[in-house]
Motif scaffolding. Structure first.
Motif, mmCIF file in Angstrom:
data_model
loop_
_atom_site.group_PDB
_atom_site.id
_atom_site.type_symbol
_atom_site.label_atom_id
_atom_site.label_comp_id
_atom_site.label_asym_id
_atom_site.label_seq_id
_atom_site.Cartn_x
_atom_site.Cartn_y
_atom_site.Cartn_z
ATOM 1 N N CYS C 160 1.025 -1.444 0.051
ATOM 2 C CA CYS C 160 0.007 0.044 0.085
ATOM 3 C C CYS C 160 1.399 1.485 0.076
ATOM 4 O O CYS C 160 2.232 1.584 0.524
ATOM 5 C CB CYS C 160 -0.670 -0.162 1.598
ATOM 6 N N THR C 161 0.442 2.513 -0.613
ATOM 7 C CA THR C 161 1.532 3.591 -0.905
ATOM 8 C C THR C 161 1.085 4.112 0.360
ATOM 9 O O THR C 161 2.189 5.416 0.103
ATOM 10 C CB THR C 161 0.929 4.128 -2.580
ATOM 11 N N HIS C 162 0.281 4.446 1.042
ATOM 12 C CA HIS C 162 0.217 4.489 2.180
ATOM 13 C C HIS C 162 1.431 4.281 2.885
ATOM 14 O O HIS C 162 1.981 5.005 3.923
ATOM 15 C CB HIS C 162 -1.005 4.426 2.734
ATOM 16 N N LEU C 163 1.059 3.346 4.396
ATOM 17 C CA LEU C 163 1.762 2.650 4.933
ATOM 18 C C LEU C 163 2.560 1.170 5.146
ATOM 19 O O LEU C 163 3.404 1.099 5.292
ATOM 20 C CB LEU C 163 1.897 3.207 6.164
ATOM 21 N N GLY C 164 2.919 0.940 3.451
ATOM 22 C CA GLY C 164 3.211 -0.232 3.051
ATOM 23 C C GLY C 164 2.716 -1.486 3.622
ATOM 24 O O GLY C 164 3.007 -2.390 3.883
ATOM 25 N N CYS C 165 1.216 -1.325 4.600
ATOM 26 C CA CYS C 165 0.632 -2.755 4.339
ATOM 27 C C CYS C 165 0.091 -3.133 3.256
ATOM 28 O O CYS C 165 0.616 -2.744 1.670
ATOM 29 C CB CYS C 165 -1.007 -1.987 5.280
ATOM 30 N N ASN C 191 -5.431 4.794 -7.405
ATOM 31 C CA ASN C 191 -5.685 5.158 -6.186
ATOM 32 C C ASN C 191 -7.179 6.420 -5.512
ATOM 33 O O ASN C 191 -7.657 6.979 -6.770
ATOM 34 C CB ASN C 191 -6.280 6.225 -4.343
ATOM 35 N N ALA C 196 -4.609 6.557 0.999
ATOM 36 C CA ALA C 196 -3.321 6.820 -0.172
ATOM 37 C C ALA C 196 -3.219 7.650 -0.935
ATOM 38 O O ALA C 196 -3.933 8.000 -1.545
ATOM 39 C CB ALA C 196 -3.935 5.243 -0.390
ATOM 40 N N PRO C 197 -1.689 8.014 -0.885
ATOM 41 C CA PRO C 197 -1.352 9.700 -1.361
ATOM 42 C C PRO C 197 -1.467 8.904 -3.222
ATOM 43 O O PRO C 197 -1.765 10.333 -3.894
ATOM 44 C CB PRO C 197 -0.448 9.757 -1.546
ATOM 45 N N ARG C 198 -1.084 8.038 -3.673
ATOM 46 C CA ARG C 198 -0.634 7.752 -5.233
ATOM 47 C C ARG C 198 -1.096 6.236 -5.534
ATOM 48 O O ARG C 198 -1.510 5.759 -4.676
ATOM 49 C CB ARG C 198 0.186 8.230 -5.547
ATOM 50 N N GLU C 201 2.198 0.953 -7.582
ATOM 51 C CA GLU C 201 3.015 0.619 -7.858
ATOM 52 C C GLU C 201 2.772 -0.263 -9.375
ATOM 53 O O GLU C 201 2.582 -1.982 -8.906
ATOM 54 C CB GLU C 201 4.734 0.588 -7.328
#
Lengths: 371, 266, 237
Positions: C160-165, C191, C196-198, C201
């Motif tokens: 996840c681009t937020h905090l990697g969960c 998103n 999530a900001p983006r 990937e």
């Protein structure tokens, strides 16, 4: 039964709960004389009497006892890692009451030009051995007993072995960081995870240098340091403890909001389509489509943020914080108001998210810069 | 017991208290009178954290809540149980989790981990409440400002200690809490590779701050929460942070006395 | 015998004993401890008027120090003679040495070789994947989702681009949902809800010589940088 439960579930929805608490909070902990008069008129200071304390304790106890009959609530409360939070709720309630009771008591003494309760003749001291040493010993023994009983009674939590490809649902941080985790929902990681924690630490450290009030050293008091105490209480009870409680009891699978008695449905559908401010401006209001230039795209949000931090402080200094500004002087006032504005940005952003699904005020994901 | 017997017994105790061995350990002998009691505090390296005499309200639970002292005590408990746990625990992905289970099932008196874990929670609470008490009694005001600052540092370190310890069981709870926690470091302005400003720090086409060179990497010793991260957190938890917190605690306690002891109303 | 008498005396008349400790003249007669006792008593008295003696103490030494500095011959002539004094040089050297030392400590934390799992792998043949479906079977072992739409196959990162969960694919709602903070992503990885900001990937995906799909996780493509149009970020089927 079910009716009460559904009422509590509705009350616990974030918008209602937060609004209720914020509106009532400063009447219970008045910020200035105006609030203080209302506090007296509404007899809200009766919380801080023996009777008020017992009532609060009974209400809390009844709530938890009632909750234990509910399966969903029981699942949350009896989770081993959540036990400290239940303890924390009772302890915070008790010690808030204890300190405020003594403070209100002393306020009366001060008003009557009497000595505060803590006062004793400077020449009439007691010996550390045995008076203090024995109290410490008893406290240590009780603490040890508590720890051992707790440890025998409850196994320390241990979940399945680590699996880097499978996040548990919901994945929660340690309970004392749930306030931070809640902030992470509303802010970009660099704000919620780096800027805010640093500001909290710096802000706490700055307290003694910002609070120029010489009164109230060495005894519990409220009226003499009304603003300081109320602001601290707001930061500590609402922006920290309450967020922890929300994170523990109200956040369920997929990080959706659930009432305390609501079943944690994995598939609860909560439409959370969030929109950036720039999208609001260009697509919904102007209906022109997004400009390519990043600066042009985000100029509205940037102006808004700059306005918030540059215009509000002098505005407040001229209007209703005039006295404070004169007392603190330029530098102290600036630091103080910036810290307060940062703290307030938290509930503001939460409301914006809940009400209008606002995602970011400034959104530049290209440079990882979102506010 | 007859009077003479009682007298005899007392005199044995007294003789013990006056013996060379006893006096060599505790100079002032058995504290029986005012002078002895004062000396017993003054001459003991542990007790002389306290002043010899104190104002009356300072010994009242209602005033102090005893939270500062309890925080320190729980820190000691955590140190001792922590040392015991280190005898069995190996910080590798292969063994960490199974050692946890062994600690519960194979080691006699297997509640050491429980005491350590619940104690850690309790310490967080007592530290918070201690700070709350100090605020409510205005004890942070001059001349105690700096000690409040040191106290905030201690609070931060307590939380960090708790956080680093959270990874060690290597269960689901652990790695996800740490994944989330360290990903915040990734977003540190200028220092994390996904933080604002990181893209500006580059020479030509080469980014200076990338996944292999930012703060998160320094914390984890790798790009994921893995073996290296476990070892780093283990070292920080057992040696690094305790070393720092002890220094701060020493300053904290020293300054309490130097800043005029417990706060008193004028 | 004398000792015992003394003790009895103390026991029988505690008040007397107490007085004796507070009376400086009698203190001389008692043992070594008495000198320490006096200090203790003094300490006890001081805090009653803390402000006066403290101020005196603070002023005293600073004045002295200032007078030493003025009178010293060492400092001034050197200042006149050269642009920088030896003192400055010493400070610069000290700072540089300390800085280097901390720099070394910092560098020590970044090893040259990493022991990480292999980042490239083969993921079967394009025909193994159904059109319009998200394949979650490789998530556990390799940390990718492989998605085939009508024209392309692409490999999405499970971070996840937020905090990697690690988000989960919810088949009924047709979205990826992150359990940590509630971010939601569409099948394409874009998103649309939560913090999530983006977008997620995508990894480099190519066909190997034997016709299998080869995925290289070391090369990532980010949507917001316009890299999804890169020909290596998808596979044309």
């Amino acid at each position: 039964m079910d009716l009460i439960k559904s009422v509590i579930n509705t009350l616990a929805s974030p918008t209602i709960l937060f609004t209720l608490i914020i509106v009532t909070f400063f009447f219970i902990f008045p910020l200035n004389d105006w609030f203080y008069r209302w506090n007296k008129r509404l007899k809200l200071d009766s919380f801080w009497t023996n009777r008020g304390g017992i009532k609060m304790f009974i209400i809390l106890l009844v709530f938890f006892a009632f909750g234990l009959f509910d399966e969903n609530f029981r699942l949350i409360v009896l989770k081993p890692d959540n036990v400290p939070i239940v303890g924390l709720i009772f302890l915070v309630a008790f010690f808030t009451w204890l300190s405020m009771k003594q403070a209100v008591d002393n306020d009366v003494h001060i008003e009557n030009n009497e000595n505060v309760n803590e006062y004793s003749d400077p020449d009439d001291k007691v010996l550390t051995w045995p008076d203090l040493v024995y109290i410490e010993l008893i406290a240590l023994v009780l603490c040890t007993v508590l720890l051992i009983v707790w440890s025998i009674g409850l196994q320390a939590p241990l979940e399945e072995p680590a699996n880097p490809t499978l996040s548990p649902n919901p994945a929660k941080a340690p309970w004392y960081f749930l306030g931070l985790q809640e902030m992470l929902v509303y802010f970009d990681p660099w704000i919620a995870g780096v800027l805010f924690p640093s500001l909290m630490i710096v802000g706490l450290m700055a307290i003694p240098y910002l609070d120029t009030n010489k009164k109230g050293v060495g005894y519990y008091s409220f009226k003499q340091r009304m603003m300081a105490v109320s602001l601290y209480m707001f930061g500590w009870l609402v922006l920290w403890v309450l967020l922890i409680i929300i994170g523990t009891f109200l956040r369920g699978p997929n990080w959706n909001f659930f009432g305390p008695f609501e079943y944690w449905d994995l598939h609860k559908l909560q439409p959370l389509t969030n929109i950036n401010l720039s999208e609001y401006v260009y697509i919904i209001w102007f209906s022109t489509g997004m400009p390519d230039n990043i600066l042009l795209r985000e100029i509205w949000g940037i102006l808004l943020i700059l306005g918030y931090f540059l215009i509000l402080p002098p505005l407040f200094a001229k209007t209703w914080l005039k006295n404070l500004y004169n007392r603190l002087g330029n530098f102290r006032y600036s630091v103080f108001i910036i810290l307060i504005l940062f703290a307030l940005s938290m509930p503001i952003k939460m409301y914006l998210r809940w009400m209008v699904n606002l995602k970011y005020i400034v959104a530049i994901p290209e440079y990882f810069f979102n506010i | 017991m007859s009077k003479s017997e009682k007298k005899k017994k007392e005199s044995i105790l007294l003789r013990l208290g006056n013996s060379q061995v006893w006096k060599s350990i505790i100079r002032s002998g058995v504290p029986r009178d005012r002078r002895g009691r004062m000396l017993s505090v003054l001459n003991s390296v542990f007790l002389h954290l306290h002043p010899v005499r104190m104002p009356k309200h300072a010994v009242k639970l209602k005033y102090t809540w005893c939270m500062g002292g309890l925080s320190f005590y729980i820190f000691l408990v955590l140190t001792i149980t922590g040392i015991l746990l280190m005898f069995y625990y190996r910080p590798t992905i292969e063994y960490a989790y199974t050692d946890m289970i062994d600690l519960r099932e194979q080691v006699p008196l297997g509640i050491m981990r429980e005491i350590h874990r619940w104690g850690a929670h309790l310490m967080v609470i007592t530290v918070w409440l201690h700070m709350f008490r100090v605020f409510m009694t205005g004890s942070y005001k001059s001349p105690r400002e700096f000690n409040w600052v040191v106290g905030v540092m201690l609070l931060t370190l307590t939380l960090l200690l708790s956080f680093t310890g959270y990874l060690l069981p290597w269960d689901q709870l652990a790695i996800w809490a740490i994944t989330v926690g360290t990903n915040m470091a990734r977003a540190t302005p200028f220092l994390g590779h996904e933080g604002p400003g990181a893209a500006l720090l580059s020479i030509g086409d080469i980014n200076l701050v990338h996944a292999g060179s930012d703060v998160r990497f320094a914390l984890l010793g790798g790009r994921f929460v893995g073996e290296a991260a476990l070892l780093r957190f283990y070292v920080l938890h057992c040696i690094g942070l305790p070393f720092i917190i002890v220094i701060f605690m020493a300053v904290h306690f020293w300054r309490i006395r130097k800043d005029g002891g417990i706060s008193t109303p004028l | 015998m004398d000792d015992q008498k003394h003790l009895e005396h103390e026991q029988n008349k505690p008040e007397d004993a107490e007085r004796s400790t507070e009376n400086p003249e009698e203190m001389k007669q008692s043992e070594e401890n008495s000198t320490e006792m006096k200090i203790a008593e003094k300490k006890e008295i001081e805090p009653k008027k803390p402000e006066v003696p403290k101020k005196k103490l603070e002023k005293g030494p600073t004045k002295k120090r200032a007078s030493i500095g003025k009178g010293s011959i060492l400092v001034e002539p050197i200042k006149r003679r050269s642009f920088f004094s030896w003192l400055t040089l010493a400070w610069v050297a000290f700072t540089a040495a300390t800085g280097t030392f901390f720099g070394m400590m910092l560098r020590f934390m970044f090893p040259n070789v990493l022991f990480e799992p292999k980042q490239t792998f083969k993921a079967g043949y394009p025909d193994d994947y159904t059109i319009g479906e998200v394949t979650t079977s490789l998530k556990e072992k390799y940390g990718v989702w492989i998605i085939r739409d009508t024209e392309h196959i692409y490999a999405l990162s499970v971070v996840c681009t937020h905090l990697g969960c690690t988000p989960n694919w919810l088949q009924n709602e047709r979205k990826f949902k992150c359990p940590c903070h509630g971010s939601g992503f569409r099948k394409s990885g874009i998103n649309f809800e939560g913090p999530a900001p983006r977008p997620l990937e995508r990894y480099k995906i190519v066909l190997a010589d034997d016709g299998q799909i080869l995925i290289d996780k070391t090369k990532k493509f980010a949507y917001e940088k316009g890299q999804w149009s890169d020909s290596e970020s998808y596979l044309v089927v």
